[in-house]
Design an enzyme around this catalytic site. Structure first.
Site, PDB file in Angstrom:
ATOM      1  N   ASP A 164     -10.675  -9.691  -1.052  1.00 39.41           N
ATOM      2  CA  ASP A 164     -10.076  -9.947  -2.354  1.00 39.41           C
ATOM      3  C   ASP A 164     -11.126 -10.346  -3.375  1.00 39.41           C
ATOM      4  O   ASP A 164     -11.073  -9.934  -4.532  1.00 39.41           O
ATOM      5  CB  ASP A 164      -9.009 -11.044  -2.245  1.00 39.41           C
ATOM      6  CG  ASP A 164      -9.570 -12.363  -1.705  1.00 39.41           C
ATOM      7  OD1 ASP A 164     -10.528 -12.319  -0.909  1.00 39.41           O
ATOM      8  OD2 ASP A 164      -9.044 -13.429  -2.073  1.00 39.41           O
ATOM      9  N   GLU A 220     -12.925 -18.114   0.073  1.00 38.00           N
ATOM     10  CA  GLU A 220     -11.832 -17.232   0.500  1.00 38.00           C
ATOM     11  C   GLU A 220     -12.455 -15.954   1.057  1.00 38.00           C
ATOM     12  O   GLU A 220     -12.688 -15.839   2.238  1.00 38.00           O
ATOM     13  CB  GLU A 220     -10.879 -16.954  -0.668  1.00 38.00           C
ATOM     14  CG  GLU A 220      -9.599 -16.265  -0.253  1.00 38.00           C
ATOM     15  CD  GLU A 220      -8.536 -16.333  -1.346  1.00 38.00           C
ATOM     16  OE1 GLU A 220      -7.517 -15.667  -1.183  1.00 38.00           O
ATOM     17  OE2 GLU A 220      -8.740 -17.045  -2.354  1.00 38.00           O
ATOM     18  N   TRP A 225       2.091  -6.413   1.031  1.00 35.08           N
ATOM     19  CA  TRP A 225       0.978  -6.835   1.870  1.00 35.08           C
ATOM     20  C   TRP A 225       1.077  -6.145   3.236  1.00 35.08           C
ATOM     21  O   TRP A 225       0.131  -5.511   3.689  1.00 35.08           O
ATOM     22  CB  TRP A 225       0.962  -8.362   2.002  1.00 35.08           C
ATOM     23  CG  TRP A 225       0.303  -9.001   0.828  1.00 35.08           C
ATOM     24  CD1 TRP A 225      -0.944  -9.559   0.793  1.00 35.08           C
ATOM     25  CD2 TRP A 225       0.822  -9.129  -0.510  1.00 35.08           C
ATOM     26  NE1 TRP A 225      -1.231 -10.007  -0.485  1.00 35.08           N
ATOM     27  CE2 TRP A 225      -0.165  -9.769  -1.292  1.00 35.08           C
ATOM     28  CE3 TRP A 225       2.025  -8.769  -1.123  1.00 35.08           C
ATOM     29  CZ2 TRP A 225       0.015 -10.046  -2.650  1.00 35.08           C
ATOM     30  CZ3 TRP A 225       2.206  -9.040  -2.469  1.00 35.08           C
ATOM     31  CH2 TRP A 225       1.211  -9.665  -3.221  1.00 35.08           C
ATOM     32  N   GLU A 269      -9.227 -11.238 -11.406  1.00 35.39           N
ATOM     33  CA  GLU A 269      -8.052 -11.500 -10.571  1.00 35.39           C
ATOM     34  C   GLU A 269      -6.800 -11.664 -11.432  1.00 35.39           C
ATOM     35  O   GLU A 269      -5.738 -11.141 -11.112  1.00 35.39           O
ATOM     36  CB  GLU A 269      -8.271 -12.759  -9.743  1.00 35.39           C
ATOM     37  CG  GLU A 269      -7.107 -13.133  -8.857  1.00 35.39           C
ATOM     38  CD  GLU A 269      -7.411 -14.331  -7.983  1.00 35.39           C
ATOM     39  OE1 GLU A 269      -6.755 -14.489  -6.947  1.00 35.39           O
ATOM     40  OE2 GLU A 269      -8.319 -15.110  -8.337  1.00 35.39           O
TER      41      GLU A 269
END
Length: 761
Positions: free
Chosen positions: A348, A354, A430, A641
């Site tokens: 991401d 992350e 997802w 983002e």
């Protein structure tokens, strides 16, 4: 062919406060003639950097990357014939990497294990066919190195006073070196790389050096990138040069709040001589760095540092450009975000604590990725991890692959993700990466192997969808992430979109079930194909019955219309009405973006396919926030983002989750290639091509090029005084359907073709 290995996984026999070094000294076997070949296989629980006689064995970095270590530990394979000598030293530097370093949101470390270890096997072939094998075993030695700390999130510390290449030389005296310990390891987990390794891609020189308002020395490289800094310097022994990284500035200083707990700091300790520092056991996402401890001039600093850009070694196959410089910058931003987030796996973001393989991001971006680079093997490798995680979770699909979240206390997030209808969790969009990603590869490259490889995963998910549906035939319970990051959602609750999350979820799983049916048909699983087709029909009928009334769709949000139109959920009359309503909503919003993760990839296509191309262009070319071009006007060089990751006043969005390098909203690249540029597939692998440029938005020309599996294809159009000129290059052995405004549709074969028309307004 499955390889059989005899080497063991080993680690240093005593704890060391550094990245340990391992070595093995050996002579070539005698009496077998000349060496005709030498292959080195290597991997690590952590990272490994291999040398043979003091020379790096390859240009790869961050080997072996990150996979689902419980079931798949990938090994690299290198030809090292040219490095073999009569007497040799095989060396390994072991880093923490994803295995033993920090990983996840909460400052957690060592999720897979706390003990980094390495495995290697060198096979040397001689003229008479004899093969000498040198593998990691209990005879190796271990010692200290100059890397005092290494972590993907936190950074790396290198003490040049401890650098000594004696450990790579034969007959070296190495005080402080001890033995190794064999680590229990199941060799069945070993698997070869399917995708490419990570390499250095290019270097970028500083564009500007200055002092911040607080007196800190800052460097701007002019491009948000992923990699590290290489520095050449000289200074007193023990002096420290510290480098901090960030994507943007705020109030004239490094904006480090978006990094959360990631320190993104490298420390170089000088030897007193000429030093070269390159921290290859970490990486950062950055455009700007802050340098402290530099004692030279600004000019010397500019000569001393370079930003080293890294990424998986992918081949570029597609391009787009047009008459609008802002759109060209947008396209460049898409490319750079993909480059920075395709570092061994599709992540991401590359900068904060992350950097995970979120499935929703790649589900929506896979089509665009496949038009930009050859990502077939890269994504097929990742899909093997997805299938492994799915299989070992009893059919549940994690939202990140590899699934490191299973090791974390994710409350309250994990209970939400695990909750679903009838106890069968499905997190739509997802989870739909299971079907959408292999299908994107099939359509782009025309190789059914990816569908065969993933068929069990796809069919399992299709049946899971069936089990999760309500009695009405809809996905309508459990927590859904929905149209994530709809710009109207509050900064701290990005799932609270205007689009009904269950409408979004039902539309997404409908597409997946259709893909499952078509995949089963292609592979000859006819009973499955019929089963999944029936399930798709049930979902479509329920969607129309419960969510569509005279072309109006539940929640009356742009994303639900975009999804319903593009995914085939509407009958003809409802399709026209939905297209008109989508155009009305877009205009009512002032042609600003009103979609999140789910709707953004489809909204321009939905408008175009329902006769509203000018509305689509107005939406695309909007420059006010929120829009695709707003970040461009703010100086962005990668995709953000959030639509407003940086606010108009130059401050960073107050939300905790704010990245300036996220490719998901770059899924607009598919529309640029196939609609604005006019080059798309009519059959998988571009065996049959669609040439259908859609001029508009005051563009005067556009060009799209793609290296298809059959050769180079290109479409270029120009609009001059009402005359549209189109030039199309079609690969030999293929055909193309040409649909140009103001002309009859024609079919052409390979070659160069030119068309001129005068489209009506």
């Amino acid at each position: 062919m499955t390889e059989t290995f005899s080497a063991s996984m080993i680690t240093a026999d005593v704890p060391r406060d550094c990245a340990p070094l391992l070595r093995k000294e050996f002579d070539l076997d005698s009496g077998h003639g000349e060496v005709t070949g030498a292959l080195l296989f290597a991997t690590a629980l952590g990272l490994c950097e291999m040398t043979l006689n003091g020379k790096p064995v390859a240009g790869d970095v961050l080997t072996p990357g990150w996979s689902s270590y419980e079931w798949r530990v990938r090994y690299a394979r290198w030809d090292v014939t040219g490095l073999v000598a009569q007497r040799n030293v095989l060396g390994i530097l072991i880093g923490n990497g994803w295995y033993a370093g920090h990983l996840g949101f909460f400052g957690t470390k060592g999720l897979y294990g706390t003990q980094r270890s390495a495995w290697a096997e060198l096979r040397i072939t001689f003229t008479d066919g004899h093969i000498q094998t040198v593998g990691t075993d209990g005879s190796w030695r271990s010692g200290p190195g100059a890397v005092l700390a290494d972590d993907l999130y936190q950074g790396q510390t290198i003490d040049a006073r401890l650098l000594d290449d004696a450990w790579t030389r034969t007959d070296a005296e190495l005080p402080g070196w001890t033995g190794v310990r064999i680590v229990e390891f199941d060799h069945e987990r070993l698997t070869p790389y399917l995708g490419p390794g990570v390499v250095r891609r290019e270097e970028i020189a500083p564009q500007r050096i200055w002092n911040s308002p607080s007196g800190k020395m800052l460097i701007d490289f002019g491009q948000n990138l992923v990699g590290w800094i290489r520095m050449r310097t000289r200074g007193p022994a023990g002096q420290q040069v510290v480098i901090r990284h960030a994507e943007v500035l705020e109030h004239g200083e490094l904006a480090v709040r978006p990094l959360r707990t990631a320190e993104a700091t490298d420390t170089f300790i000088l030897s007193g001589g000429d030093d070269i520092f390159e921290p290859t056991l970490t990486f950062h996402g950055f455009r700007y760095i802050e340098v402290s401890g530099w004692s030279g001039t600004t000019e010397a600093l500019g000569d001393a540092v370079r930003a080293v850009v890294i990424g998986s070694e992918l081949e570029r196959i597609g391009s787009f450009e047009c008459s609008d410089p802002l759109l060209n910058q947008l396209y460049s931003n898409i490319v750079w975000s993909m480059r920075g987030n395709f570092v061994d796996l599709p992540t991401d973001c590359p900068q904060r604590d992350e950097r995970l393989g979120w499935t929703g991001d790649i589900a929506v971006f896979a089509e665009t990725a496949a038009d930009l680079y050859d990502v077939d093997l890269f994504l097929r490798d990742w899909l093997l991890d997805l299938a492994a995680e799915q299989r070992h979770a009893g059919g549940r699909i994690p939202v990140v692959i590899p699934d490191c979240l299973k090791f974390l206390d994710m409350a309250p997030l994990r209970p939400q993700l695990d909750e679903a209808a009838d106890g069968v969790p499905v997190v739509a969009l997802w989870n739909d990466a299971v079907c959408w990603v292999p299908w994107a590869l099939w359509e782009a490259y025309g190789d059914p192997e990816v569908l065969r490889q993933q068929y069990d995963s796809i069919s399992s998910y299709a049946r899971r969808i069936g089990a999760a549906l309500s009695g009405r035939g809809l996905l309508e319970s459990g927590t859904q992430l929905g149209d994530w990051l709809d710009p109207t959602a509050p900064p701290e609750t990005p799932q609270r979109s205007k689009a009904d999350p269950y409408v979004v979820a039902t539309a997404c799983v409908y597409r997946s079930v259709r893909i499952a049916s078509r995949t089963a048909q292609l592979l000859g699983h006819l009973d499955d194909a019929e089963e999944f087709a029936g399930l798709a029909d049930r979902i479509r009928a329920a969607f129309g019955k419960y969510h569509v009334t005279d072309g109006r769709i539940t929640s009356d949000a742009t994303s639900v219309y975009a999804l319903a139109i593009c995914l085939g959920l509407l009958d003809a009359d409802d399709l026209r009405a939905a297209g008109d309503r989508l155009a009305e909503l877009t205009a009512a919003a002032g042609h600003h973006i009103t979609t999140g993760f789910a709707g953004t990839p489809f909204i321009l296509r939905a408008l175009t396919e329902t006769g509203h191309s000018e509305t689509a262009y107005r939406l695309l070319r909007q420059q006010e926030c929120p829009s695709w071009l707003y970040p461009v006007t703010m100086g962005a060089t990668t995709m953000w983002e959030r639509w407003d990751s940086m606010l108009p006043d130059g401050t960073v969005n107050p939300g905790e989750m704010t990245s300036f390098n996220h490719y998901a909203f770059g899924a607009v690249g598919t529309w640029l290639h196939r609609v604005a540029g006019g080059l798309g597939p009519l059959e998988p692998g571009y065996r049959k091509i669609l040439v259908a440029p859609c001029p508009g938005g005051q563009l005067t020309w556009a060009r799209t090029e793609l290296r298809t599996p059959h050769g180079r294809a290109e479409v270029r159009w120009e609009l001059d005084g009402g005359t549209l000129s189109v030039t199309a290059t079609i690969p030999e052995g293929t055909t193309a359907v040409v649909r140009i405004p103001g002309a009859e549709e024609v079919t052409v074969t390979g070659g160069l073709h030119r068309f001129t028309t005068r489209p009506t307004a």
